[in-house]
Write an enzyme that holds these catalytic residues in place. Sequence first.
Site, PDB file in Angstrom:
ATOM      1  CG  ASP A  50       0.411  -7.023   3.105  1.00 45.38           C
ATOM      2  OD1 ASP A  50      -0.182  -5.943   3.277  1.00 45.38           O
ATOM      3  OD2 ASP A  50       1.139  -7.240   2.120  1.00 45.38           O
TER       4      ASP A  50
ATOM      5  CG  ASP B 199       1.463  -2.439   4.649  1.00 46.35           C
ATOM      6  OD1 ASP B 199       0.772  -3.440   4.814  1.00 46.35           O
ATOM      7  OD2 ASP B 199       1.858  -2.081   3.513  1.00 46.35           O
TER       8      ASP B 199
ATOM      9  CG  HIS C  51       1.349 -10.219  -1.341  1.00 47.22           C
ATOM     10  ND1 HIS C  51       1.884  -9.364  -2.273  1.00 47.22           N
ATOM     11  CD2 HIS C  51       1.017  -9.430  -0.294  1.00 47.22           C
ATOM     12  CE1 HIS C  51       1.872  -8.120  -1.809  1.00 47.22           C
ATOM     13  NE2 HIS C  51       1.361  -8.144  -0.596  1.00 47.22           N
TER      14      HIS C  51
ATOM     15  CG  HIS D 166      -2.823  -1.514   2.518  1.00 45.13           C
ATOM     16  ND1 HIS D 166      -3.335  -2.659   1.971  1.00 45.13           N
ATOM     17  CD2 HIS D 166      -1.553  -1.825   2.871  1.00 45.13           C
ATOM     18  CE1 HIS D 166      -2.410  -3.606   1.981  1.00 45.13           C
ATOM     19  NE2 HIS D 166      -1.321  -3.132   2.535  1.00 45.13           N
TER      20      HIS D 166
ATOM     21  CD  GLU E 216       0.043  -0.998   0.087  1.00 45.29           C
ATOM     22  OE1 GLU E 216       1.209  -0.871   0.485  1.00 45.29           O
ATOM     23  OE2 GLU E 216      -0.430  -2.117  -0.211  1.00 45.29           O
TER      24      GLU E 216
END
Length: 710
Positions: A374, A440, A526, A363, A411
């Site tokens: 990520d 990923d 994140h 993604h 995603e």
Amino acid sequence: MKAAILILAAIGAQACQRERSFKNHLHTHVKRQASNITFPPVLDDNERILLDSFDNTSIAEWSYYYTHGDHVAGRNKTMAQWTADKWAEGGFTSRLDEYYVYLNYPVSNSLVLTYPNGTTLSASLEEAVLEEDETTGYPNRIPTFHGYSASGNVSAEFVYVGRGQQVDFDRLIALGVELEGKIAVAKYGGPFRGLKVKNAQEHGMIGAVIFSDPVDDGNVTEAKGVAAYPNGPARNPTSVQRGSVQFLSIYPGDPTTPGYTSKEDSLRADKSNSVPRIPSIPISWLDAQPILQSLNDFGDNGTEVNRTGWVGAIPGVSYSTGQGSTATLSLTNVMEDAYTPIWDAIGIINGTSQDEVIIVGNHRDAWIVGGAADPNSGSAVLIELSKAFGKLLETGWRPTRTIVLASWDAEEYGLVGSTEWVEEYIPWLKTAAVSYLNIDIAVSGPIPGIAATPDLHSIGTEVMKKITFPYRGSTNQTMYDVWEEEDGEIGVLGSGSDYTSFLHRGIASIDVGAGGGPGDPIYPYHSNYDSYHWMSTFGDPGFHTHKAMGQYLTLLLYHFANDASVPLEPSGYVPEFRTYLEELNSTITSANGTLDLSELTDAISTFESSAQEFDELRQLAISSNNTELLTVANQKARDFSRGFTSQGGLDGREFFQNLIFAPGLDTGYAPVTFPGITESITFQNNFTRAQEWVAKTADAVLVAASILKT
Ligand SMILES: *[C@@H]1O[C@H](CO)[C@@H](O)[C@H](O)[C@H]1NC(C)=O
Ligand SMILES: *[C@@H]1O[C@H](CO)[C@@H](O)[C@H](O)[C@H]1NC(C)=O
Ligand SMILES: *[C@@H]1O[C@H](CO)[C@@H](O)[C@H](O)[C@H]1NC(C)=O
Ligand SMILES: *[C@@H]1O[C@H](CO)[C@@H](O)[C@H](O)[C@H]1NC(C)=O
Ligand SMILES: *[C@@H]1O[C@H](CO)[C@@H](O)[C@H](O)[C@H]1NC(C)=O
Ligand SMILES: *[C@@H]1O[C@H](CO)[C@@H](O)[C@H](O)[C@H]1NC(C)=O
Ligand SMILES: *[C@@H]1O[C@H](CO)[C@@H](O)[C@H](O)[C@H]1NC(C)=O
Ligand SMILES: *[C@@H]1O[C@H](CO)[C@@H](O)[C@H](O)[C@H]1NC(C)=O
Ligand SMILES: *[C@@H]1O[C@H](CO)[C@@H](O)[C@H](O)[C@H]1NC(C)=O
Ligand SMILES: *[C@@H]1O[C@H](CO)[C@@H](O)[C@H](O)[C@H]1NC(C)=O
Ligand SMILES: *[C@@H]1O[C@H](CO)[C@@H](O)[C@H](O)[C@H]1NC(C)=O
Ligand SMILES: *[C@@H]1O[C@H](CO)[C@@H](O)[C@H](O)[C@H]1NC(C)=O
Ligand SMILES: [Zn+2]
């Protein structure tokens, strides 16, 4: 997505909706082989061309591009087109596939603690801007929020609910803690975050706050004397884990179009089964500290609660339930709904055999301007992969099987770009897909890991032996050596990244990536600190692990696209089935039930003989150089795993059609095996239903066996 609950031992690849490890559960199986590894690896000419094309400096350049602009889902068409253009330079015919999906974006939020004496304290809800790390200070940096969270404004007393799993709530009820009308404060780790919110909602709670906790960082913490980012590898105390709160184990994809593609004029369904109704926000441990401290002397403390993963490591916090405290939280969360285009970049090289296709996906969207691990470690690697195939095409080589590269959008919200794409192309994929290869988080640390369907275990490990892998200063080992040294195991696919839609339509899949182990720098999942600066300073200085992971994925793809015989081993399922049976057996035993498993064990025996016949057929095809026979074998290898799917899906979750593995209903990331049977026991405690699932599962195994049978 992918996240990390690293407890002990090394970590496997990471996907975005998972918390670190592939190894945090029972379902990982050691795959050791006679060690016949040569160093340096022996490569044929094509393999050499592909691997020599890889350059860590250009990977760093692609990484830099991807990590310096807002690319939250649906917000950066330029980046999608750039990706497609780069692949075109390598000889891929590329395009953008557009879908119209429901997303929501953050507008504002706040969180205020009111002590019993009336004094108030506002949480910052922001990550510190760091001079060393320029993208943390971008004016368009992304606020902290939960994707697909509900808007709301609630004020109430609050309860600490541990990691927010159903068993945690059961424990609170047993302890007499009131939940109705309260706000849940939950710790990250364990189940997928959306399920924490779902569980809170189902217990009548009106809001949820989820905090990061340094307990997940082992010894790499400021409390143990390690400097925090940017000065060292420990977690920056202000770091916040954004992420989706979709009910991932129920339905991934656009929540308003379950089971069908999202186009501009698509009918929109009620989404309340797959996204929360109560507001939620993520916070840092620094913001969580006073909130939890205000509960310290109220209700049972963490030791007394005595639940797995309940007690964390925030200084001065006893992880008490808070029953009886009159402190309150006021939580506001304002989100803006959007029905908006998203863009999957697609790049294709036609194979000479038109009815066989390999899809490789990563993604592109991230929760932050950075996203260096990520997902853009994977994105950077895919560009280098397209260049490598470009080099090979220049020699006149053509793939036997069609190669499709995919750069998925959205995603992070819930596997949206890949799910809508699979929903659109399912008739073709059911007929032609040989395998789906997912990358990923290609790199968030030095240790390689894979999770795969059992038919990919053999090729997945064999290719590792051809890759030179940098490892803690040495460069004289293969990826296989490193993987073994780190107690390499192949994980079972649960959910948390884009392989999910493929796997649940019966397509052989693998997920690859490298992550950190105990003692390695803490990966700021994140968070704004998942940035180019973090990656080049702590995650993968020099981008050498990126290079090696890219080379691995490239050779895996090459063998799938090129080998006369499709490199899938159906017999790889046999030992796995045995392990899954043992696990099922202990589930049955600990529930004090009885179940007649003979139908399933018989089906597995039949599968075993069919797989043996298949192996003999394929051997004969190869040794006699009989291309017609080889075509038959290749079709069987491609098709047999479609048999494992059931149209109606699992109970209450139609999307999940694979009856061999699925994300756990209350885990979201971690898998359960024989899910129909297992969850009839663990969730419904209904052995009648479980017995029905034994029959359905046995049927599925028999269908797969019949496709293999010669
Ligand atoms: C290692 O041995 C396995 C099984 O004997 C074989 O399939 C494989 O080709 C060998 N690999 C190398 C790199 O020699
Ligand atoms: C899209 O991403 C690129 C590359 O990171 C960046 O330069 C650009 O500003 C972004 N576009 C928008 C609209 O944010
Ligand atoms: C109210 O209670 C908090 C927490 O115990 C304390 O920090 C604060 O000083 C108190 N305020 C007043 C005005 O007493
Ligand atoms: C942390 O350090 C202690 C003491 O050195 C050690 O026993 C323990 O295994 C370490 N924990 C982890 C997760 O590395
Ligand atoms: C915690 O629970 C386990 C069983 O789940 C029990 O063996 C142990 O004694 C309990 N510990 C405390 C402190 O209550
Ligand atoms: C938790 O409560 C027990 C028993 O009431 C007590 O012995 C223990 O010290 C408390 N632990 C903490 C961390 O407050
Ligand atoms: C690839 O094959 C498809 C289907 O046969 C065809 O429509 C397409 O034009 C081909 N693309 C190229 C670049 O040859
Ligand atoms: C790699 O090199 C190091 C030191 O140069 C040596 O100790 C180690 O044994 C070598 N490993 C292999 C697999 O050759
Ligand atoms: C399940 O466990 C029982 C003993 O607890 C054993 O007799 C039986 O063979 C096991 N079945 C399977 C399929 O492993
Ligand atoms: C199974 O039986 C044991 C012993 O009778 C009991 O302690 C346990 O709670 C039971 N487990 C379940 C899930 O009913
Ligand atoms: C296998 O058959 C193909 C054509 O059917 C032929 O080109 C090739 O040379 C044969 N290979 C061997 C090893 O006999
Ligand atoms: C258990 O499953 C059976 C068979 O599907 C069903 O008829 C029954 O209603 C279920 N029992 C409960 C309590 O849900
Ligand atoms: Zn991701």
